[in-house]
Design a protein around this motif. Structure first.
Motif, PDB file in Angstrom:
ATOM      1  N   VAL A   1       0.824  -1.209   0.000  1.00 50.51           N
ATOM      2  CA  VAL A   1       0.000   0.000   0.000  1.00 50.51           C
ATOM      3  C   VAL A   1       0.856   1.257   0.000  1.00 50.51           C
ATOM      4  CG1 VAL A   1      -1.850   1.224   1.197  1.00 50.51           C
ATOM      5  CG2 VAL A   1      -1.752  -1.279   1.302  1.00 50.51           C
ATOM      6  N   GLU A   2       0.559   2.132  -0.931  1.00 48.63           N
ATOM      7  CA  GLU A   2       1.138   3.470  -0.972  1.00 48.63           C
ATOM      8  C   GLU A   2       0.117   4.418  -0.365  1.00 48.63           C
ATOM      9  OE1 GLU A   2       3.664   6.626  -1.636  1.00 48.63           O
ATOM     10  OE2 GLU A   2       4.060   4.470  -1.642  1.00 48.63           O
TER      11      GLU A   2
ATOM     12  N   LYS B   1      -0.927   8.266   0.473  1.00 49.74           N
ATOM     13  CA  LYS B   1      -0.670   9.656   0.085  1.00 49.74           C
ATOM     14  C   LYS B   1      -1.628  10.565   0.833  1.00 49.74           C
ATOM     15  CE  LYS B   1       2.701   9.419  -2.700  1.00 49.74           C
ATOM     16  NZ  LYS B   1       3.963  10.018  -2.306  1.00 49.74           N
TER      17      LYS B   1
ATOM     18  N   ARG C   1      -4.476  11.790  -5.032  1.00 51.82           N
ATOM     19  CA  ARG C   1      -4.562  10.797  -6.114  1.00 51.82           C
ATOM     20  C   ARG C   1      -3.552  11.060  -7.221  1.00 51.82           C
ATOM     21  NH1 ARG C   1      -9.338   7.733  -5.771  1.00 51.82           N
ATOM     22  NH2 ARG C   1     -10.807   8.571  -4.261  1.00 51.82           N
TER      23      ARG C   1
ATOM     24  N   ILE D   1       1.062   9.971  -7.137  1.00 49.19           N
ATOM     25  CA  ILE D   1       1.816   8.753  -7.431  1.00 49.19           C
ATOM     26  C   ILE D   1       2.203   8.791  -8.910  1.00 49.19           C
ATOM     27  CG2 ILE D   1       1.828   6.239  -7.381  1.00 49.19           C
ATOM     28  CD1 ILE D   1      -0.369   6.374  -5.264  1.00 49.19           C
TER      29      ILE D   1
ATOM     30  N   ARG E   1       6.124   4.896  -8.796  1.00 49.21           N
ATOM     31  CA  ARG E   1       5.678   3.526  -9.086  1.00 49.21           C
ATOM     32  C   ARG E   1       6.860   2.598  -9.339  1.00 49.21           C
ATOM     33  NH1 ARG E   1       1.719   6.377 -12.027  1.00 49.21           N
ATOM     34  NH2 ARG E   1       2.818   5.933 -13.968  1.00 49.21           N
TER      35      ARG E   1
ATOM     36  N   ASP F   1      -1.925  -1.419  -3.865  1.00 44.96           N
ATOM     37  CA  ASP F   1      -3.086  -0.611  -3.506  1.00 44.96           C
ATOM     38  C   ASP F   1      -2.624   0.797  -3.145  1.00 44.96           C
ATOM     39  OD1 ASP F   1      -4.377  -3.031  -3.717  1.00 44.96           O
ATOM     40  OD2 ASP F   1      -5.284  -2.962  -1.736  1.00 44.96           O
ATOM     41  N   ALA F   2      -3.563   1.692  -3.053  1.00 44.67           N
ATOM     42  CA  ALA F   2      -3.273   3.051  -2.606  1.00 44.67           C
ATOM     43  C   ALA F   2      -4.364   3.480  -1.634  1.00 44.67           C
ATOM     44  CB  ALA F   2      -3.209   4.007  -3.790  1.00 44.67           C
TER      45      ALA F   2
ATOM     46  N   PHE G   1      -5.698   7.129  -0.085  1.00 45.02           N
ATOM     47  CA  PHE G   1      -5.588   8.574  -0.189  1.00 45.02           C
ATOM     48  C   PHE G   1      -6.251   9.214   1.014  1.00 45.02           C
ATOM     49  CE2 PHE G   1      -5.744   6.865  -4.538  1.00 45.02           C
ATOM     50  CZ  PHE G   1      -4.451   7.188  -4.910  1.00 45.02           C
TER      51      PHE G   1
ATOM     52  N   HIS H   1      -9.611   3.973  -0.049  1.00 42.62           N
ATOM     53  CA  HIS H   1      -8.792   2.818  -0.425  1.00 42.62           C
ATOM     54  C   HIS H   1      -9.092   2.448  -1.873  1.00 42.62           C
ATOM     55  CE1 HIS H   1      -8.261  -1.784  -0.244  1.00 42.62           C
ATOM     56  NE2 HIS H   1      -7.100  -1.226  -0.552  1.00 42.62           N
TER      57      HIS H   1
ATOM     58  N   ALA I   1      -4.463  -0.272  -7.461  1.00 40.93           N
ATOM     59  CA  ALA I   1      -4.396   1.098  -7.962  1.00 40.93           C
ATOM     60  C   ALA I   1      -3.480   1.246  -9.170  1.00 40.93           C
ATOM     61  CB  ALA I   1      -3.946   2.037  -6.845  1.00 40.93           C
TER      62      ALA I   1
END
Length: 129
Positions: A62-63, A65, A74, A77, A82, A107-108, A110, A119, A123
């Motif tokens: 998971v990133e 942000k 959003r 990234i 990446r 996944d990301a 935000f 979530h 992503a």
């Protein structure tokens, strides 16, 4: 000593604290969805993975942000992020043989100043997998 250095240090510490807060919020949101934590703030191969979580046979890297507006997060990234993230993920997989046969996903989450973290499963693709 220049007058801007203390300001930069203050901003850097504030950004660090915001990042930690965002990661904890993201982890809480993911745990409420049934994920359990495996790792946090993992630095490998020149990249960093904010969170590693598992749900059944899926491991999500998971990133997280955080921005004042969630929609601005959003856009944060980019391709360079990446690539570094993917390099760290490949290194993590290579070091954790117990995860063989699992499904891997990038996944990301935000986080904005207001509202619940968003979530986004899968992503972006993990490059090189």
């Amino acid at each position: 000593m220049s007058a801007t250095r203390p300001d930069q240090a203050v901003r850097r510490r504030a950004a660090y604290r915001r990042g930690h807060r965002a990661e904890w919020l993201a982890l809480a949101a993911l745990m409420l969805k049934g994920y359990w934590p495996i790792g946090r703030r993992i630095s490998l191969a020149g990249g960093e993975i904010d969170l590693v979580v598992q749900r059944w046979t899926t491991i999500a890297f998971v990133e997280v942000k955080a921005r004042p507006r969630r929609d601005d997060a959003r856009e944060a990234i980019d391709a360079v992020k990446r690539r570094r993230f993917s390099r760290a993920v490949r290194s993590w997989i290579g070091r954790n043989s117990w995860s063989a046969g699992m499904t891997f996903r990038a996944d990301a989450v935000f986080v904005g100043a207001r509202g619940w973290p968003a979530h986004v499963a899968d992503a972006f693709p993990i490059e090189g997998l």
